[in-house]
Design a protein around this motif. Structure first.
Motif, PDB file in Angstrom:
ATOM      1  N   VAL A   1     -34.146  14.880  -5.040  1.00  0.00           N
ATOM      2  CA  VAL A   1     -34.538  15.184  -3.671  1.00  0.00           C
ATOM      3  C   VAL A   1     -33.696  16.330  -3.122  1.00  0.00           C
ATOM      4  O   VAL A   1     -32.470  16.329  -3.227  1.00  0.00           O
ATOM      5  N   VAL A   2     -34.385  17.305  -2.529  1.00  0.00           N
ATOM      6  CA  VAL A   2     -33.712  18.428  -1.865  1.00  0.00           C
ATOM      7  C   VAL A   2     -34.135  18.392  -0.400  1.00  0.00           C
ATOM      8  O   VAL A   2     -35.284  18.692  -0.072  1.00  0.00           O
ATOM      9  N   ASN A   3     -33.213  18.003   0.474  1.00  0.00           N
ATOM     10  CA  ASN A   3     -33.504  17.901   1.904  1.00  0.00           C
ATOM     11  C   ASN A   3     -32.962  19.146   2.599  1.00  0.00           C
ATOM     12  O   ASN A   3     -31.751  19.322   2.727  1.00  0.00           O
ATOM     13  N   LEU A   4     -33.844  20.013   3.066  1.00  0.00           N
ATOM     14  CA  LEU A   4     -33.440  21.272   3.682  1.00  0.00           C
ATOM     15  C   LEU A   4     -33.086  21.136   5.161  1.00  0.00           C
ATOM     16  O   LEU A   4     -32.584  22.091   5.762  1.00  0.00           O
ATOM     17  N   GLY A   5     -33.360  19.970   5.749  1.00  0.00           N
ATOM     18  CA  GLY A   5     -32.983  19.757   7.135  1.00  0.00           C
ATOM     19  C   GLY A   5     -33.973  20.327   8.130  1.00  0.00           C
ATOM     20  O   GLY A   5     -35.174  20.395   7.877  1.00  0.00           O
ATOM     21  N   ALA A   6     -33.434  20.785   9.279  1.00  0.00           N
ATOM     22  CA  ALA A   6     -34.282  21.163  10.414  1.00  0.00           C
ATOM     23  C   ALA A   6     -34.446  22.662  10.560  1.00  0.00           C
ATOM     24  O   ALA A   6     -33.666  23.453  10.028  1.00  0.00           O
ATOM     25  N   GLN A   7     -35.511  23.039  11.294  1.00  0.00           N
ATOM     26  CA  GLN A   7     -35.793  24.417  11.683  1.00  0.00           C
ATOM     27  C   GLN A   7     -35.813  25.364  10.481  1.00  0.00           C
ATOM     28  O   GLN A   7     -35.219  26.435  10.486  1.00  0.00           O
ATOM     29  N   VAL A   8     -36.528  24.949   9.465  1.00  0.00           N
ATOM     30  CA  VAL A   8     -36.652  25.739   8.240  1.00  0.00           C
ATOM     31  C   VAL A   8     -37.877  26.640   8.361  1.00  0.00           C
ATOM     32  O   VAL A   8     -38.976  26.185   8.711  1.00  0.00           O
TER      33      VAL A   8
ATOM     34  N   VAL B   1     -38.713  16.500  -5.254  1.00  0.00           N
ATOM     35  CA  VAL B   1     -39.234  16.493  -3.891  1.00  0.00           C
ATOM     36  C   VAL B   1     -38.380  17.400  -3.012  1.00  0.00           C
ATOM     37  O   VAL B   1     -37.152  17.282  -2.993  1.00  0.00           O
ATOM     38  N   VAL B   2     -39.014  18.312  -2.299  1.00  0.00           N
ATOM     39  CA  VAL B   2     -38.337  19.152  -1.317  1.00  0.00           C
ATOM     40  C   VAL B   2     -38.843  18.752   0.061  1.00  0.00           C
ATOM     41  O   VAL B   2     -40.052  18.679   0.287  1.00  0.00           O
TER      42      VAL B   2
ATOM     43  N   GLY C   1     -34.282   5.259   1.032  1.00  0.00           N
ATOM     44  CA  GLY C   1     -35.064   6.472   0.912  1.00  0.00           C
ATOM     45  C   GLY C   1     -35.182   6.973  -0.513  1.00  0.00           C
ATOM     46  O   GLY C   1     -34.601   6.411  -1.446  1.00  0.00           O
ATOM     47  N   LEU C   2     -35.917   8.070  -0.680  1.00  0.00           N
ATOM     48  CA  LEU C   2     -36.211   8.586  -2.023  1.00  0.00           C
ATOM     49  C   LEU C   2     -34.972   9.032  -2.781  1.00  0.00           C
ATOM     50  O   LEU C   2     -34.981   9.067  -4.020  1.00  0.00           O
ATOM     51  N   GLU C   3     -33.902   9.382  -2.071  1.00  0.00           N
ATOM     52  CA  GLU C   3     -32.659   9.753  -2.755  1.00  0.00           C
ATOM     53  C   GLU C   3     -32.095   8.609  -3.575  1.00  0.00           C
ATOM     54  O   GLU C   3     -31.306   8.837  -4.497  1.00  0.00           O
ATOM     55  N   SER C   4     -32.476   7.378  -3.268  1.00  0.00           N
ATOM     56  CA  SER C   4     -31.957   6.216  -3.995  1.00  0.00           C
ATOM     57  C   SER C   4     -32.710   5.960  -5.295  1.00  0.00           C
ATOM     58  O   SER C   4     -32.281   5.130  -6.100  1.00  0.00           O
ATOM     59  N   TYR C   5     -33.831   6.667  -5.503  1.00  0.00           N
ATOM     60  CA  TYR C   5     -34.628   6.457  -6.717  1.00  0.00           C
ATOM     61  C   TYR C   5     -34.042   7.296  -7.853  1.00  0.00           C
ATOM     62  O   TYR C   5     -34.043   8.535  -7.768  1.00  0.00           O
ATOM     63  N   PRO C   6     -33.558   6.668  -8.912  1.00  0.00           N
ATOM     64  CA  PRO C   6     -32.925   7.414 -10.013  1.00  0.00           C
ATOM     65  C   PRO C   6     -33.824   8.474 -10.651  1.00  0.00           C
ATOM     66  O   PRO C   6     -33.329   9.497 -11.138  1.00  0.00           O
ATOM     67  N   GLU C   7     -35.135   8.245 -10.633  1.00  0.00           N
ATOM     68  CA  GLU C   7     -36.051   9.178 -11.287  1.00  0.00           C
ATOM     69  C   GLU C   7     -36.583  10.256 -10.343  1.00  0.00           C
ATOM     70  O   GLU C   7     -37.467  11.026 -10.710  1.00  0.00           O
ATOM     71  N   PHE C   8     -36.036  10.330  -9.114  1.00  0.00           N
ATOM     72  CA  PHE C   8     -36.398  11.371  -8.165  1.00  0.00           C
ATOM     73  C   PHE C   8     -35.221  12.317  -7.973  1.00  0.00           C
ATOM     74  O   PHE C   8     -34.064  11.888  -7.956  1.00  0.00           O
TER      75      PHE C   8
ATOM     76  N   ARG D   1     -38.966  24.146  -8.446  1.00  0.00           N
ATOM     77  CA  ARG D   1     -40.137  23.663  -9.171  1.00  0.00           C
ATOM     78  C   ARG D   1     -40.571  22.309  -8.619  1.00  0.00           C
ATOM     79  O   ARG D   1     -40.756  21.321  -9.352  1.00  0.00           O
ATOM     80  N   ALA D   2     -40.748  22.271  -7.318  1.00  0.00           N
ATOM     81  CA  ALA D   2     -41.058  21.028  -6.615  1.00  0.00           C
ATOM     82  C   ALA D   2     -42.413  20.462  -7.036  1.00  0.00           C
ATOM     83  O   ALA D   2     -43.394  21.197  -7.159  1.00  0.00           O
ATOM     84  N   ASP D   3     -42.447  19.167  -7.240  1.00  0.00           N
ATOM     85  CA  ASP D   3     -43.703  18.463  -7.458  1.00  0.00           C
ATOM     86  C   ASP D   3     -44.377  18.162  -6.125  1.00  0.00           C
ATOM     87  O   ASP D   3     -45.601  18.073  -6.044  1.00  0.00           O
ATOM     88  N   ALA D   4     -43.555  17.976  -5.095  1.00  0.00           N
ATOM     89  CA  ALA D   4     -44.084  17.637  -3.775  1.00  0.00           C
ATOM     90  C   ALA D   4     -43.193  18.231  -2.696  1.00  0.00           C
ATOM     91  O   ALA D   4     -41.976  18.322  -2.856  1.00  0.00           O
ATOM     92  N   VAL D   5     -43.825  18.629  -1.609  1.00  0.00           N
ATOM     93  CA  VAL D   5     -43.110  19.121  -0.429  1.00  0.00           C
ATOM     94  C   VAL D   5     -43.450  18.182   0.727  1.00  0.00           C
ATOM     95  O   VAL D   5     -44.625  17.989   1.053  1.00  0.00           O
ATOM     96  N   LEU D   6     -42.419  17.580   1.318  1.00  0.00           N
ATOM     97  CA  LEU D   6     -42.603  16.675   2.445  1.00  0.00           C
ATOM     98  C   LEU D   6     -42.126  17.362   3.712  1.00  0.00           C
ATOM     99  O   LEU D   6     -40.989  17.833   3.776  1.00  0.00           O
ATOM    100  N   VAL D   7     -42.977  17.412   4.713  1.00  0.00           N
ATOM    101  CA  VAL D   7     -42.642  18.070   5.977  1.00  0.00           C
ATOM    102  C   VAL D   7     -42.849  17.094   7.126  1.00  0.00           C
ATOM    103  O   VAL D   7     -43.905  16.467   7.225  1.00  0.00           O
ATOM    104  N   SER D   8     -41.851  16.974   7.978  1.00  0.00           N
ATOM    105  CA  SER D   8     -41.947  16.139   9.166  1.00  0.00           C
ATOM    106  C   SER D   8     -42.083  17.022  10.398  1.00  0.00           C
ATOM    107  O   SER D   8     -41.384  18.021  10.533  1.00  0.00           O
TER     108      SER D   8
END
Length: 249
Positions: free
Chosen positions: A145-152, A108-109, A136-143, A165-172
């Motif tokens: 997670v790459v958190n790029l932070g703000a203003q990307v 997850v990115v 959060g997802l970082e606590s899931y052993p099978e995930f 090779r992200a399976d999913a991209v999460l954007v807030s």
């Protein structure tokens, strides 16, 4: 007042039609300003209406809370919402499904894109500390997670998603002035369509308090999550979409 699927707002007594409304007018906080607020409330169908709170918010602006009666009815049979079409699984089962069906870590990115610097939402979903008692997802052993932070930048997000090779991209997206959240989301989905063929694109998931969850297809994303979303709900959705796990097991 309620008859079948038709309801009216409730304030002091059932079906009295009383509602509370807040707004800001670009006027100095005085009696004239309160009169302007009441005029606006009247034009919006509140009759009678009263100003129950007003205060200046900067030079030449006043914030109001108005209370009054409306005659409008709500037909519940005509209400459309985005129904959840996947089960919310326990964290242990989410990890087990990924391990059993994906047989590798789910990547997850996440980021806040454009000029949006509000990372509270994305951090609540991704960071170990999570929100509302859920990690959060970082606590899931099978995930992974790459958190790029703000203003990307969108281009940077696409590049990193491809690299990881992200399976999913999460954007807030929290900033909504001039529909910035909609513009940024459309720009992101277009960039991913240009960069990757359909079969290789990650799931594009956006979230924020001002999104309409019914607009996913219109914005070119896989899913929209609104306020109150928890990490486990997001994780369950990702597992459901990426592994075909409709039920536990």
């Amino acid at each position: 007042m309620s008859s079948g699927t038709v309801v009216r707002p409730y304030g002091d007594t059932t079906g009295d039609g009383m509602v509370q409304l807040s707004f800001t007018l670009p006027v100095v906080c005085d009696r004239r300003a309160e009169g302007a607020a009441l005029q606006l409330a009247g034009k919006m169908g509140m009759d009678p209406a009263m100003v129950v709170h007003s205060r200046p918010i900067g030079e030449g602006f006043t914030f109001f809370v108005v209370y009054g009666r409306v005659s409008h009815l709500v037909d519940l049979s005509e209400v459309r919402v985005a129904e959840r079409d996947f089960p919310v699984l326990p964290a242990k089962e989410i990890n087990a499904v990924v391990r059993r069906r994906l047989r590798r870590k789910l990547v997850v990115v996440g980021a806040c894109i454009g000029t949006d610097a509000h990372t509270v939402g994305i951090d609540a979903i991704l960071n170990v500390k999570g929100i509302a008692g859920e990690k959060g997802l970082e606590s899931y052993p099978e995930f992974r997670v790459v958190n790029l932070g703000a203003q990307v930048g969108v281009a940077d997000l696409v590049e990193r998603a491809v690299t990881e090779r992200a399976d999913a991209v999460l954007v807030s997206q929290v900033v909504t002035q001039r529909d910035a959240h909609l513009h940024n989301t459309r720009q992101m989905s277009a960039a991913f369509r240009e960069a990757l063929p359909a079969g290789r694109r990650p799931l594009l998931v956006v979230g924020g308090p001002r999104f309409d969850e019914l607009m996913a297809e219109q914005l070119g994303v896989s899913r929209i999550f609104g306020r109150g979303t928890t990490p486990r709900e997001v994780a369950s959705y990702l597992v459901h979409e990426l592994t075909g796990a409709g039920v536990a097991g």
